[in-house]
Write a protein that holds these residues in place. Sequence first.
Motif, mmCIF file in Angstrom:
data_model
loop_
_atom_site.group_PDB
_atom_site.id
_atom_site.type_symbol
_atom_site.label_atom_id
_atom_site.label_comp_id
_atom_site.label_asym_id
_atom_site.label_seq_id
_atom_site.Cartn_x
_atom_site.Cartn_y
_atom_site.Cartn_z
ATOM 1 N N ALA A 186 66.439 -7.711 54.619
ATOM 2 C CA ALA A 186 66.298 -6.954 55.864
ATOM 3 C C ALA A 186 66.508 -5.464 55.626
ATOM 4 O O ALA A 186 65.761 -4.622 56.150
ATOM 5 N N THR A 187 67.514 -5.115 54.815
ATOM 6 C CA THR A 187 67.771 -3.700 54.534
ATOM 7 C C THR A 187 66.620 -3.078 53.760
ATOM 8 O O THR A 187 66.140 -1.990 54.090
ATOM 9 N N GLY A 188 66.175 -3.763 52.716
ATOM 10 C CA GLY A 188 65.052 -3.245 51.941
ATOM 11 C C GLY A 188 63.781 -3.147 52.761
ATOM 12 O O GLY A 188 63.007 -2.184 52.619
ATOM 13 N N PHE A 189 63.562 -4.137 53.641
ATOM 14 C CA PHE A 189 62.357 -4.107 54.484
ATOM 15 C C PHE A 189 62.403 -2.935 55.456
ATOM 16 O O PHE A 189 61.386 -2.274 55.684
ATOM 17 N N ALA A 190 63.565 -2.671 56.030
ATOM 18 C CA ALA A 190 63.681 -1.560 56.979
ATOM 19 C C ALA A 190 63.429 -0.217 56.282
ATOM 20 O O ALA A 190 62.701 0.639 56.805
ATOM 21 N N ILE A 191 64.009 -0.033 55.104
ATOM 22 C CA ILE A 191 63.826 1.231 54.384
ATOM 23 C C ILE A 191 62.374 1.388 53.933
ATOM 24 O O ILE A 191 61.735 2.422 54.174
ATOM 25 N N GLY A 192 61.842 0.360 53.282
ATOM 26 C CA GLY A 192 60.469 0.443 52.802
ATOM 27 C C GLY A 192 59.456 0.532 53.928
ATOM 28 O O GLY A 192 58.453 1.255 53.817
ATOM 29 N N GLY A 193 59.704 -0.200 55.031
ATOM 30 C CA GLY A 193 58.789 -0.143 56.166
ATOM 31 C C GLY A 193 58.736 1.238 56.792
ATOM 32 O O GLY A 193 57.657 1.735 57.155
ATOM 33 N N LEU A 194 59.888 1.879 56.924
ATOM 34 C CA LEU A 194 59.925 3.224 57.503
ATOM 35 C C LEU A 194 59.195 4.221 56.612
ATOM 36 O O LEU A 194 58.417 5.056 57.099
ATOM 37 N N LYS A 216 68.589 -3.992 43.878
ATOM 38 C CA LYS A 216 67.886 -5.054 44.602
ATOM 39 C C LYS A 216 67.182 -4.497 45.833
ATOM 40 O O LYS A 216 66.021 -4.826 46.114
ATOM 41 N N MET A 217 67.878 -3.648 46.596
ATOM 42 C CA MET A 217 67.262 -3.078 47.792
ATOM 43 C C MET A 217 66.122 -2.131 47.433
ATOM 44 O O MET A 217 65.123 -2.040 48.149
ATOM 45 N N PHE A 218 66.247 -1.442 46.288
ATOM 46 C CA PHE A 218 65.165 -0.548 45.861
ATOM 47 C C PHE A 218 63.905 -1.331 45.556
ATOM 48 O O PHE A 218 62.797 -0.933 45.951
ATOM 49 N N LEU A 219 64.034 -2.453 44.838
ATOM 50 C CA LEU A 219 62.858 -3.250 44.510
ATOM 51 C C LEU A 219 62.203 -3.820 45.767
ATOM 52 O O LEU A 219 60.977 -3.854 45.879
ATOM 53 N N VAL A 220 63.013 -4.281 46.718
ATOM 54 C CA VAL A 220 62.455 -4.805 47.964
ATOM 55 C C VAL A 220 61.739 -3.686 48.726
ATOM 56 O O VAL A 220 60.621 -3.867 49.219
ATOM 57 N N SER A 221 62.373 -2.528 48.826
ATOM 58 C CA SER A 221 61.748 -1.402 49.528
ATOM 59 C C SER A 221 60.456 -0.992 48.853
ATOM 60 O O SER A 221 59.454 -0.688 49.520
ATOM 61 N N LEU A 222 60.462 -0.997 47.511
ATOM 62 C CA LEU A 222 59.265 -0.615 46.767
ATOM 63 C C LEU A 222 58.107 -1.568 47.058
ATOM 64 O O LEU A 222 56.955 -1.149 47.203
ATOM 65 N N GLY A 223 58.411 -2.849 47.159
ATOM 66 C CA GLY A 223 57.351 -3.813 47.454
ATOM 67 C C GLY A 223 56.842 -3.728 48.873
ATOM 68 O O GLY A 223 55.659 -3.989 49.139
ATOM 69 N N VAL A 224 57.703 -3.345 49.817
ATOM 70 C CA VAL A 224 57.329 -3.312 51.236
ATOM 71 C C VAL A 224 56.501 -2.081 51.567
ATOM 72 O O VAL A 224 55.646 -2.116 52.464
ATOM 73 N N VAL A 225 56.739 -0.988 50.858
ATOM 74 C CA VAL A 225 56.090 0.284 51.199
ATOM 75 C C VAL A 225 54.572 0.155 51.230
ATOM 76 O O VAL A 225 53.915 0.586 52.195
ATOM 77 N N PHE A 226 53.992 -0.447 50.207
ATOM 78 C CA PHE A 226 52.547 -0.353 50.017
ATOM 79 C C PHE A 226 51.727 -1.140 51.035
ATOM 80 O O PHE A 226 50.716 -0.619 51.530
ATOM 81 N N LEU A 267 59.270 -11.893 47.566
ATOM 82 C CA LEU A 267 58.858 -11.939 46.163
ATOM 83 C C LEU A 267 59.653 -10.919 45.347
ATOM 84 O O LEU A 267 60.148 -11.228 44.249
ATOM 85 N N ALA A 268 59.805 -9.715 45.873
ATOM 86 C CA ALA A 268 60.574 -8.687 45.169
ATOM 87 C C ALA A 268 62.042 -9.070 45.073
ATOM 88 O O ALA A 268 62.701 -8.810 44.059
ATOM 89 N N LEU A 269 62.570 -9.706 46.126
ATOM 90 C CA LEU A 269 63.980 -10.089 46.108
ATOM 91 C C LEU A 269 64.244 -11.173 45.067
ATOM 92 O O LEU A 269 65.290 -11.164 44.402
ATOM 93 N N VAL A 270 63.312 -12.107 44.906
ATOM 94 C CA VAL A 270 63.474 -13.147 43.892
ATOM 95 C C VAL A 270 63.585 -12.510 42.511
ATOM 96 O O VAL A 270 64.446 -12.875 41.689
ATOM 97 N N VAL A 271 62.713 -11.531 42.229
ATOM 98 C CA VAL A 271 62.764 -10.838 40.943
ATOM 99 C C VAL A 271 64.079 -10.080 40.798
ATOM 100 O O VAL A 271 64.726 -10.113 39.739
ATOM 101 N N ALA A 272 64.505 -9.401 41.860
ATOM 102 C CA ALA A 272 65.716 -8.584 41.787
ATOM 103 C C ALA A 272 66.965 -9.428 41.603
ATOM 104 O O ALA A 272 67.900 -9.018 40.893
ATOM 105 N N GLU A 273 67.012 -10.601 42.211
ATOM 106 C CA GLU A 273 68.218 -11.420 42.158
ATOM 107 C C GLU A 273 68.335 -12.236 40.871
ATOM 108 O O GLU A 273 69.334 -12.936 40.680
#
Length: 290
Positions: A99-107, A156-166, A223-229
Amino acid sequence: MTLADPQAIAAFDAASPAAARKPAPTPQSRAARSRQTGLLALSWVAPVLLLLVWEALCRSGYVAPQILPAPSKVALTAWKLASTGSLFHDLGVSLLRAATGFAIGGLIGFSLGVLVGFSPLAEAAIDRSVQMIRAVPFLAALPLTIIWFGVGEGQKMFLVSLGVVFPIYINTVLGIRQVDPKLLELARVQGLSGWTTIRRIILPGALPSILTGVRYALAVAWLALVVAETVGAQAGLGFLAMDAREFLRTDVIVLTIVIYALIGAGSDSIARLLERRLLRWHPNFGGSGR
């Protein structure tokens, strides 16, 4: 006529404003609801059949439990982990990270998408770099993110945000560019200001594409979270799966896969509900022009 008279009560209810506002269900609406119920039931046929076949193959011995445990075994493992509280702890940690990574990357993705969608200058300055970064796989970026952030929550949050941005960035730009030019011409004729045109015409017109990006980004986030964890995690579903691998606990590994699938289906259902609520005016989503 008394207050207890059934005919009087029925007449009063029929004449009340609430009854007048509530239309009687038509045969077409009943048929549409029946069809939706049938399609919903049909969507569950394949998963249920898959579980039944899976269980039968495992119980008959065609599939070894070390290779793939039966669904009943996986369900029992889930019950044991849930009773100790460890499953809910790991699930909560993963949900918070996602949720945190999605919020940052989505914004970030939405902001860049709006900027590039409205400005050719911003597109020339930003878009090529974004597309180059988008082509980098998560596994290739993992060693660098570990050097930057270590193996803590930041990585972990960086990888999730990176995946959500695009996904959100691309669909936001696409939605803005695909707004009907006739609507923009109508806004010009009506003398609407630039901000009013953006708020009343451009962003609502781009909303279907933006929400499509949100649905896709939800899947990429997991998908990004699985890789990060898989690296340095002390809690979470990915940690649970990696720890189970060390002890050859295939039932726990399959359980984490099932949980990921259920979360993905649930998040997609939430996104679909959001589409129906926000796009009720759209004939392809709300079913009416209201």
